[in-house]
Design an enzyme around this catalytic site. Structure first.
Site, mmCIF file in Angstrom:
data_model
loop_
_atom_site.group_PDB
_atom_site.id
_atom_site.type_symbol
_atom_site.label_atom_id
_atom_site.label_comp_id
_atom_site.label_asym_id
_atom_site.label_seq_id
_atom_site.Cartn_x
_atom_site.Cartn_y
_atom_site.Cartn_z
ATOM 1 N N TYR A 141 0.969 -1.264 0.160
ATOM 2 C CA TYR A 141 0.228 -0.009 -0.065
ATOM 3 C C TYR A 141 0.860 1.094 0.039
ATOM 4 O O TYR A 141 1.596 1.473 1.017
ATOM 5 C CB TYR A 141 -0.965 -0.075 1.159
ATOM 6 C CG TYR A 141 -1.879 1.169 1.432
ATOM 7 C CD1 TYR A 141 -1.913 2.240 0.491
ATOM 8 C CD2 TYR A 141 -2.656 1.136 2.468
ATOM 9 C CE1 TYR A 141 -2.877 3.121 0.663
ATOM 10 C CE2 TYR A 141 -3.729 2.426 2.552
ATOM 11 C CZ TYR A 141 -3.862 3.235 1.426
ATOM 12 O OH TYR A 141 -4.501 4.216 1.789
ATOM 13 N N LYS A 167 -1.797 -1.132 -3.741
ATOM 14 C CA LYS A 167 -2.802 -0.084 -3.779
ATOM 15 C C LYS A 167 -1.778 1.173 -3.870
ATOM 16 O O LYS A 167 -1.156 1.506 -2.983
ATOM 17 C CB LYS A 167 -3.394 -0.329 -2.475
ATOM 18 C CG LYS A 167 -4.393 0.871 -2.060
ATOM 19 C CD LYS A 167 -5.294 0.260 -1.145
ATOM 20 C CE LYS A 167 -5.794 1.294 0.136
ATOM 21 N NZ LYS A 167 -6.321 2.572 -0.512
HETATM 22 O O1 MN9 Z 1 -7.104 4.967 -0.139
HETATM 23 C C1 MN9 Z 1 -8.416 6.462 0.864
HETATM 24 N N1 MN9 Z 1 -7.047 7.175 1.497
HETATM 25 C C2 MN9 Z 1 -6.776 7.547 2.584
HETATM 26 C C3 MN9 Z 1 -7.890 5.305 0.402
HETATM 27 O O2 MN9 Z 1 -7.252 6.834 3.507
HETATM 28 C C4 MN9 Z 1 -5.385 8.098 2.627
HETATM 29 C C5 MN9 Z 1 -9.016 7.282 0.020
HETATM 30 O O3 MN9 Z 1 -10.370 6.257 -0.039
HETATM 31 C C6 MN9 Z 1 -9.558 8.550 0.416
HETATM 32 O O4 MN9 Z 1 -10.434 8.500 1.817
HETATM 33 C C7 MN9 Z 1 -10.470 9.422 -0.465
HETATM 34 C C8 MN9 Z 1 -10.787 10.743 0.071
HETATM 35 O O5 MN9 Z 1 -9.469 11.591 -0.208
HETATM 36 O O6 MN9 Z 1 -9.953 9.232 -1.670
#
Ligand code: MN9
Length: 311
Positions: A141, A167
């Site tokens: 990730y 990811k």
């Molecule tokens: O990758 C989430 N990223 C983080 C997953 O938590 C850093 C995203 O789903 C964000 O929450 C989303 C909103 O910026 O893109």
């Protein structure tokens, strides 16, 4: 027996699932089961648990295990489950990864060890130590915005036996496209930036993993299908509406907002853990008036939860 060599069966829309806490911040596994059933009913293609959206870093290792066990057993193979095992400390991550294997998870994932600015070699060792300790495929990730790993390090990690996917949470889609090209069709790349999911899929991502697929799995199910069909223009029209919601929610501290919006629309996923702040009623009123506005401006917002309000 799990194959450690591939996650190519894990594609599509994969919510970074919320962990479920009651008002006193205690784990509430019944709420988790409700959320799992709702997401599977909505057609998601997999679940990613105890990651950043899952408030995994705010949970003890015992809680992470208890939660993972409850989810994997309740899912009961209906969709693949990826358990995020990242922690600062290889031994802790190996312990979480071994547990994930014991309970029958389909894959593990981890952010790189953080806070101390570990070197590239240390990060490489972290992933190779976990991968050699367990017999589950690993999805690295990388939150590109955190600046912990560059692409050349990601490419090195991809050569570790057991590392089968990435990811990629970032906005440099040309980097994502280059990685996909370099790593080939069997190495899965998941786009992690929900507000740019369509762009991620266009750049070659095999799936999307993110927070907003908890609340608008329907919207992104549509977007994903359109992209699979090559109808990117149509996908982008829906993405624009979703993005305006996402950006608004992010501004308000999105995990709490999303949890409350879900509660308001019949899926009680509970509360966030401190220091996250659960939104107050004024913030929710502003959010709902924004959403009502969206509904007035679009014949179809493609976001089913809005019309479930008060039903
Ligand atoms: O990758 C989430 N990223 C983080 C997953 O938590 C850093 C995203 O789903 C964000 O929450 C989303 C909103 O910026 O893109």
């Amino acid at each position: 027996m799990h194959s450690k060599t591939s996650v190519s069966h894990i594609k599509g829309v994969i919510p970074a699932m919320f962990s479920t806490f009651d008002k006193n911040e205690q784990l509430d596994l019944n709420r988790a089961r409700v959320l799992v059933d709702y997401l599977i009913r909505e057609g998601v293609h997999g679940l990613y648990i105890t990651g950043s959206t899952g408030e995994g870093f705010l949970m003890s290792d015992e809680e992470r295990k208890t939660f993972a066990q409850a989810v994997v057993s309740h899912v009961n193979k209906r969709v693949p489950v990826i358990v995020h095992v990242g922690a600062i400390g290889t031994l802790r991550s190996i312990d979480l990864a071994s547990h994930a294997q014991q309970i029958g998870a389909d894959a593990i994932s981890s952010v790189p060890p953080f806070y101390y600015h570990f070197s590239g070699d240390e990060i490489y060792r972290y992933y190779s130590d976990i991968s050699s300790a367990v017999d589950l495929p690993m999805i690295v990730y990388n939150i590109a915005l955190a600046g912990l790993m560059d692409n050349s390090l990601v490419l090195r990690l991809a050569s570790i036996d057991g590392v089968c996917g990435l990811k990629f949470t970032g906005t440099q889609h040309h980097d994502m496209a280059a990685l996909k090209q370099e790593l080939g069709p069997d190495f899965m790349i998941y786009s992690g930036c929900d507000e740019m999911a369509t762009q991620g899929l266009l750049a070659g991502a095999d799936g999307i993993i993110g927070s907003f697929y908890n609340i608008i799995p329907d919207t992104f199910g549509e977007i994903y299908q359109l992209c699979v069909n090559g109808e990117y223009q149509e996908a982008f029209e829906i993405q624009k509406i979703a993005t305006s919601f996402i950006l608004k929610a992010v501004k308000y501290g999105h995990f709490g907002i999303m949890k409350q919006l879900m509660m308001d629309t019949g899926i009680d996923v509970g509360y966030v853990r401190r220091p996250f702040v659960h939104p107050d009623s004024q913030m929710m009123a502003e959010m709902w008036s924004f959403l009502d506005g969206l509904q007035q401006n679009h014949v179809d917002t493609h976001m089913g939860f809005i019309s479930r309000r008060g039903k």
